[in-house]
Design an enzyme around this catalytic site. Structure first.
Site, PDB file in Angstrom:
ATOM      1  N   HIS A  44     -17.614  35.688 -31.702  1.00 57.99           N
ATOM      2  CA  HIS A  44     -18.673  34.146 -32.810  1.00 57.99           C
ATOM      3  C   HIS A  44     -18.403  33.911 -33.626  1.00 57.99           C
ATOM      4  CE1 HIS A  44     -21.427  36.473 -29.319  1.00 57.99           C
ATOM      5  NE2 HIS A  44     -20.626  37.158 -29.419  1.00 57.99           N
TER       6      HIS A  44
ATOM      7  N   ASN B 149       0.717  -1.198   0.283  1.00 65.40           N
ATOM      8  CA  ASN B 149      -0.419  -0.067  -0.399  1.00 65.40           C
ATOM      9  C   ASN B 149       1.186   1.328   0.214  1.00 65.40           C
ATOM     10  OD1 ASN B 149      -2.121  -1.496   0.051  1.00 65.40           O
ATOM     11  ND2 ASN B 149      -2.757  -1.404   2.133  1.00 65.40           N
TER      12      ASN B 149
ATOM     13  N   LYS C 216      -8.269  15.490 -52.014  1.00 61.40           N
ATOM     14  CA  LYS C 216      -8.236  15.883 -50.524  1.00 61.40           C
ATOM     15  C   LYS C 216      -7.160  15.521 -49.700  1.00 61.40           C
ATOM     16  CE  LYS C 216     -11.570  16.180 -47.907  1.00 61.40           C
ATOM     17  NZ  LYS C 216     -12.984  14.755 -47.129  1.00 61.40           N
TER      18      LYS C 216
HETATM   19  N1  ARG Z   1      -2.011  -2.782  -7.447  1.00 61.03           N
HETATM   20  C1  ARG Z   1      -2.233  -2.938  -5.763  1.00 61.03           C
HETATM   21  C2  ARG Z   1      -2.493  -1.267  -6.631  1.00 61.03           C
HETATM   22  O1  ARG Z   1      -2.185  -0.940  -7.960  1.00 61.03           O
HETATM   23  C3  ARG Z   1      -1.103  -3.012  -5.198  1.00 61.03           C
HETATM   24  C4  ARG Z   1      -1.527  -2.856  -4.370  1.00 61.03           C
HETATM   25  C5  ARG Z   1      -1.907  -3.734  -3.678  1.00 61.03           C
HETATM   26  N2  ARG Z   1      -2.430  -3.667  -1.571  1.00 61.03           N
HETATM   27  C6  ARG Z   1      -3.605  -4.688  -1.511  1.00 61.03           C
HETATM   28  N3  ARG Z   1      -3.147  -4.786  -0.064  1.00 61.03           N
HETATM   29  N4  ARG Z   1      -3.888  -5.647  -2.593  1.00 61.03           N
HETATM   30  O2  ARG Z   1      -3.128  -0.274  -5.514  1.00 61.03           O
END
Ligand code: ARG
Length: 475
Positions: free
Chosen positions: A171, A125, A298
């Site tokens: 316009h 994440n 064209k």
């Molecule tokens: N492939 C995921 C994305 O693009 C990466 C993060 C995934 N995290 C998870 N907890 N599934 O967001």
């Protein structure tokens, strides 16, 4: 990616999901595996992912979570993985879902247990949030460079055409004469704002989410400032939940791209109109046009038409991202994986359109006589006549009325104001004298608008000089 070797391979399947096999008793459904994978498109961030891993590993070593030997193995392994990928030798696997897990699995296959220690104190994440920021930060650099190249091309045209007279429109009806140089300098201004928007966006996004881990941070004594500095970020982000869920920067990037494309679509529209047989103001070089398979005569302005059309998808991507993020609860949700395709397509589309424009615009040629003739039609100097009467002490509203009557006579006799005789003009006001013809010429009209932002050739040259200083300062 067109290289066949970079296509993910669904045949190289591990027997269990190696990243979370412990919790699971059965394999992921084959369709779900493909459905949830992102490696097909997120592999383009492999360099950023590896850079993030290097910084993270070095940091883990500094806080004594990773030994010197493990760090050396990881850095060496990442180097080798990066080389495999850049040479098209990497075996991307759908079963390993995304760029992060593909790289980690390959690293572990190469170096053993040290590879398994890399993910300590980190989550995909914060990893993906870091990768996208690094990726976009670099792409913005390329985009701004292309905007600058287009701006330079515009300055060349403006310089060449600073005295070229054409009708200015409101316009899409002839309004007042302007210089072509002035017209294209309006494009320069639009692009100046675009570049500054992208640069703002780049600065705001340049913060490191690394260390937010899954959502709450990590129990290791991590040094977030170190990884931030290592990756060229200005600082670490301040809240872990926000760090993994925020995609404002992606939305902002797409908004900036949408505005840019709207600008390019307006320029495109003008090029299409001007190159039509009805206007015939400009010639686009053959290499930017195509012919028709049936109509031999064209020459179609395909490049500006296509850029105009591509505005639709870029605007659409902005709406996709806004809708993607709407109502998402904190923190990370799998929804966020859907940010990449619109984002990447926006990057590709913007760079393609800018490249086409930067190559094409300096090669536009003007058909000066046609532009001049068109400016003579439509009573484009009517306002100049009104201003002349005001200088002779007639209130503007009365002057407007007088000129309206003169125009009506022009319409019924098929003459331009400058073609009416002095006696004819004097029927409408006794303040009109022989010097009136100076203001009724197109040259007189444009050169009288001689103030900052006006269309006079002198002002166009000044605007170009200002722009050159601006661009020199920014490159
Ligand atoms: N492939 C995921 C994305 O693009 C990466 C993060 C995934 N995290 C998870 N907890 N599934 O967001």
């Amino acid at each position: 990616m067109s290289d066949k070797k970079n296509q993910p391979n669904s045949a190289t399947k591990p027997t269990t999901n190696s990243a979370w096999g412990g919790r699971f008793t059965e394999q992921t459904d084959a369709f779900v595996e493909a459905f949830t994978a992102s490696v097909q498109f997120d592999q383009r961030m492999y360099k950023q992912d590896i850079a993030g891993s290097r910084a993270h590993a070095k940091m883990l070593n500094r806080i004594s979570v990773l030994s010197n030997e493990d760090l050396a193995a990881i850095l060496g392994g990442l180097e080798a993985v990066e080389q495999e990928i850049s040479e098209g030798e990497f075996d991307w696997s759908i079963a390993r879902e995304d760029v992060h897990m593909n790289i980690e699995a390959r690293l572990t296959a190469m170096i053993g247990d040290a590879g398994k220690r890399l993910h300590t104190g980190r989550s995909r994440n914060d990893q993906v949030a870091t990768d996208i920021r690094l990726y976009l930060r670099e792409q913005i650099e390329f985009i701004i460079n292309e905007i600058r190249r287009l701006q330079h091309g515009i300055l060349d045209v403006a310089e060449r055409e600073s005295e070229t007279i054409m009708p200015g429109f409101t316009h899409l009806q002839v309004a007042q004469p302007v210089t072509f140089g002035h017209h294209v300098m309006a494009w320069y201004e639009m692009l100046k704002r675009d570049a500054s928007r992208f640069s703002d966006c780049q600065q705001r996004m340049n913060m490191s989410p690394l260390g937010a881990a899954a959502l709450a941070g990590t129990s290791y004594p991590i040094d977030r400032e170190f990884t931030a500095t290592e990756l060229g970020f200005t600082a670490a982000t301040q809240n872990s939940l926000d760090s993994v869920s925020d995609r404002d920067f992606a939305i902002e990037f797409c908004a900036d791209a949408a505005i840019l494309l709207v600008h390019l679509s307006r320029m495109s529209e003008e090029l299409v109109i001007w190159s039509s047989a009805q206007f015939d103001f400009i010639d686009l070089p053959d290499r930017f046009c195509t012919g028709s398979s049936i109509m031999p005569q064209k020459k179609n302005p395909d490049v500006p038409e296509l850029v105009r059309g591509k505005t639709g998808r870029v605007n659409g991507h902005l709406v996709s991202l806004l809708t993607l993020m709407k109502s998402q609860p904190l923190a990370y949700n799998k929804d966020n994986q859907e940010d990449k395709e619109p984002l990447f397509d926006t990057v590709d589309t913007v760079l393609g359109c800018l490249r086409a424009f930067a190559d094409m615009v300096p090669a536009i040629t003007c058909k000066h006589d046609n532009m001049y003739k068109a400016a003579k039609q439509g009573f484009s100097t009517a306002t100049d006549l009104a201003d002349y009467l005001v200088r002779k002490d007639l209130p503007f509203r009365d002057a407007h009325e007088v000129v309206g009557k003169a125009v009506a006579m022009g319409v019924s006799t098929g003459k331009d104001l400058s073609e009416l005789s002095l006696t004819e003009l004097q029927q409408f006001s006794n303040k009109i004298e022989a010097d009136v013809f100076e203001v009724l010429t197109l040259e007189g009209s444009v050169s009288s608008r001689n103030h900052v932002g006006g269309t006079a050739p002198d002002q166009v040259r000044k605007a170009i000089a200002r722009a050159q200083t601006e661009l020199a300062g920014q490159l």
